[in-house]
Design a protein around this motif. Structure first.
Motif, short mmCIF file in Angstrom:
data_model
loop_
_atom_site.label_atom_id
_atom_site.label_comp_id
_atom_site.label_asym_id
_atom_site.label_seq_id
_atom_site.Cartn_x
_atom_site.Cartn_y
_atom_site.Cartn_z
N LEU A 1 0.84 -1.20 0.00
CA LEU A 1 0.00 0.00 0.00
C LEU A 1 0.87 1.24 0.00
O LEU A 1 1.77 1.37 0.84
CB LEU A 1 -0.92 0.01 1.23
CG LEU A 1 -1.92 -1.14 1.35
CD1 LEU A 1 -2.74 -1.00 2.62
CD2 LEU A 1 -2.83 -1.20 0.13
N LEU A 2 0.59 2.14 -0.93
CA LEU A 2 1.35 3.38 -1.05
C LEU A 2 0.38 4.56 -1.00
O LEU A 2 -0.70 4.51 -1.60
CB LEU A 2 2.14 3.43 -2.35
CG LEU A 2 3.24 2.40 -2.55
CD1 LEU A 2 3.83 2.52 -3.96
CD2 LEU A 2 4.34 2.56 -1.51
N GLY A 3 0.77 5.61 -0.30
CA GLY A 3 -0.01 6.84 -0.27
C GLY A 3 0.66 7.92 -1.09
O GLY A 3 1.86 8.17 -0.94
N ILE A 4 -0.09 8.54 -1.98
CA ILE A 4 0.45 9.58 -2.86
C ILE A 4 -0.10 10.92 -2.43
O ILE A 4 -1.32 11.08 -2.25
CB ILE A 4 0.10 9.29 -4.34
CG1 ILE A 4 0.74 7.97 -4.78
CG2 ILE A 4 0.55 10.43 -5.24
CD1 ILE A 4 0.44 7.59 -6.21
N ASN A 5 0.79 11.89 -2.24
CA ASN A 5 0.46 13.24 -1.80
C ASN A 5 -0.33 13.19 -0.49
O ASN A 5 0.18 12.71 0.51
CB ASN A 5 -0.28 14.00 -2.91
CG ASN A 5 0.63 14.29 -4.09
OD1 ASN A 5 1.86 14.30 -3.96
ND2 ASN A 5 0.04 14.51 -5.25
N ASP A 6 -1.60 13.62 -0.47
CA ASP A 6 -2.37 13.62 0.78
C ASP A 6 -2.63 12.21 1.29
O ASP A 6 -2.97 12.02 2.46
CB ASP A 6 -3.71 14.34 0.58
CG ASP A 6 -3.52 15.84 0.44
OD1 ASP A 6 -2.41 16.32 0.74
OD2 ASP A 6 -4.47 16.53 0.02
N GLY A 7 -2.47 11.21 0.42
CA GLY A 7 -2.65 9.83 0.84
C GLY A 7 -1.61 9.37 1.85
O GLY A 7 -1.79 8.33 2.49
N ALA A 8 -0.53 10.12 2.00
CA ALA A 8 0.48 9.78 2.99
C ALA A 8 -0.11 9.80 4.41
O ALA A 8 0.34 9.05 5.29
CB ALA A 8 1.66 10.74 2.89
N LYS A 9 -1.13 10.63 4.64
CA LYS A 9 -1.79 10.66 5.95
C LYS A 9 -2.54 9.35 6.19
O LYS A 9 -2.59 8.85 7.32
CB LYS A 9 -2.75 11.84 6.02
CG LYS A 9 -2.09 13.20 5.81
CD LYS A 9 -3.12 14.30 5.79
CE LYS A 9 -2.48 15.66 5.51
NZ LYS A 9 -3.50 16.74 5.43
N LEU A 10 -3.12 8.79 5.13
CA LEU A 10 -3.86 7.54 5.28
C LEU A 10 -2.93 6.39 5.63
O LEU A 10 -3.28 5.52 6.43
CB LEU A 10 -4.62 7.23 3.98
CG LEU A 10 -5.68 8.24 3.55
CD1 LEU A 10 -6.29 7.83 2.21
CD2 LEU A 10 -6.78 8.35 4.61
#
Length: 306
Positions: free
Chosen positions: A106-115
């Motif tokens: 699972l990778l978070g991109i931009n604001d997905g880093a918070k997830l």
């Protein structure tokens, strides 16, 4: 499949979680770099904003002068370079996979880093298929280590493996309650278990929730393991310890993550699909899973405090 009319629209939509399939012998950082590089490549191919203009005043100073707009060469991609660069994106992983492991990442991109941070704090269970081979032990417990022992394995049967892995599972379940100082048959233990999946408060304590043999064709076998807080070396050691308890030797030949929480192999993007449109489509599917399962970000489970 998601279609974009402009690069600006696509860039604004790239905020969320994606699920990809990490190949073996490829580091997580290399996966990150490849995905971001491919996104930038695809964004730079899409139609972008028009080139900026600058005001130019021409003519003789002792006569009426003309004002006109001319293309600003400083804004030309041939001069200033591509519009989108790797530095324009943030990318973080949820739970790390080792170099020799493969499977769901699972990778978070931009604001997905918070997830990714919230999911990591929730410590979702992960499922692995750990492949082993009987008859040989190595100094690293993995196939690429130096051989330190060879032994026979003709006496090993499927029933013996099932018995030992069942004992391993029971020992880990008992250990969870021992860490909390509660007797496994007490009312307090029942109330603790009824709160949800019991997870250790420490992120450094591996716990097995389930382990079973799903394939056995001597000398090769495969274990399916449900666990949290695991790491490569720990899973390799399990295969080695299993060989010792079977009165033979064994080493790990491969580790594949088949599930992280609600994210499984069917959702994971293969390497050939690490492209802008597939990534955006996968991001929407991951967001649907997060919307349907609120417990992923806010898990309701009991935590062992010791």
């Amino acid at each position: 499949m998601v279609k974009f009319g402009s690069a600006a629209t696509a860039f604004k939509s790239l905020n969320g979680l994606i699920c990809v399939y990490k190949p073996p012998c490829v580091s997580v950082r290399q996966v990150q770099h490849t995905i971001i590089t491919n996104i930038c490549r695809d964004l730079n191919v899409l139609p972008d904003r028009p080139q900026e203009h600058r005001v130019e005043i021409v003519g003789s100073t002792n006569a009426p002068m003309r004002v006109k707009l001319v293309p600003n060469l400083a804004d030309d991609p041939l001069v200033c370079g591509p519009r989108y660069l790797n530095e324009d994106f943030r990318c973080s992983w949820c739970i790390h996979l080792g170099l020799f492991s493969s499977g769901v990442l699972l990778l978070g991109i931009n604001d997905g880093a918070k997830l990714t941070r919230l999911i990591n704090m929730g410590r979702p269970t992960r499922a692995f298929k750990v492949h082993g081979q009987l008859g040989k032990a190595t100094d690293t417990y993995f196939w690429n280590g130096k051989t330190v022992e060879r032994s026979t394995y003709g006496h090993v049967t499927r029933e013996k493996i099932d018995g030992i892995v069942a004992h391993m599972q029971a020992a880990h379940q008992k250990k969870m309650f021992e860490l909390s100082g509660i007797h496994i048959e007490s009312q307090t233990a029942y109330e603790l278990a009824s709160q949800g999946l019991i997870r250790p408060a420490s992120s450094k304590l591996p716990i097995l929730y389930g382990i079973k043999c799903v394939y056995f064709e001597p000398p090769n076998f495969t274990l399916e393991i449900q666990c949290v807080n695991e790491y490569d070396k720990y899973l390799w050691t399990l295969i080695h310890d299993l060989g010792v308890q079977l009165r033979t030797s064994a080493h790990c030949t491969g580790v594949q993550c088949i599930r992280q929480g609600k994210f499984n192999l069917q959702l994971a993007l293969l390497r050939k699909h690490w492209q802008l449109e597939h990534i955006a489509d996968n991001m929407n599917k991951c967001q649907q899973i997060l919307d349907e399962h609120k417990e992923i970000l806010e898990p309701t489970s009991a935590l062992l405090t010791n």
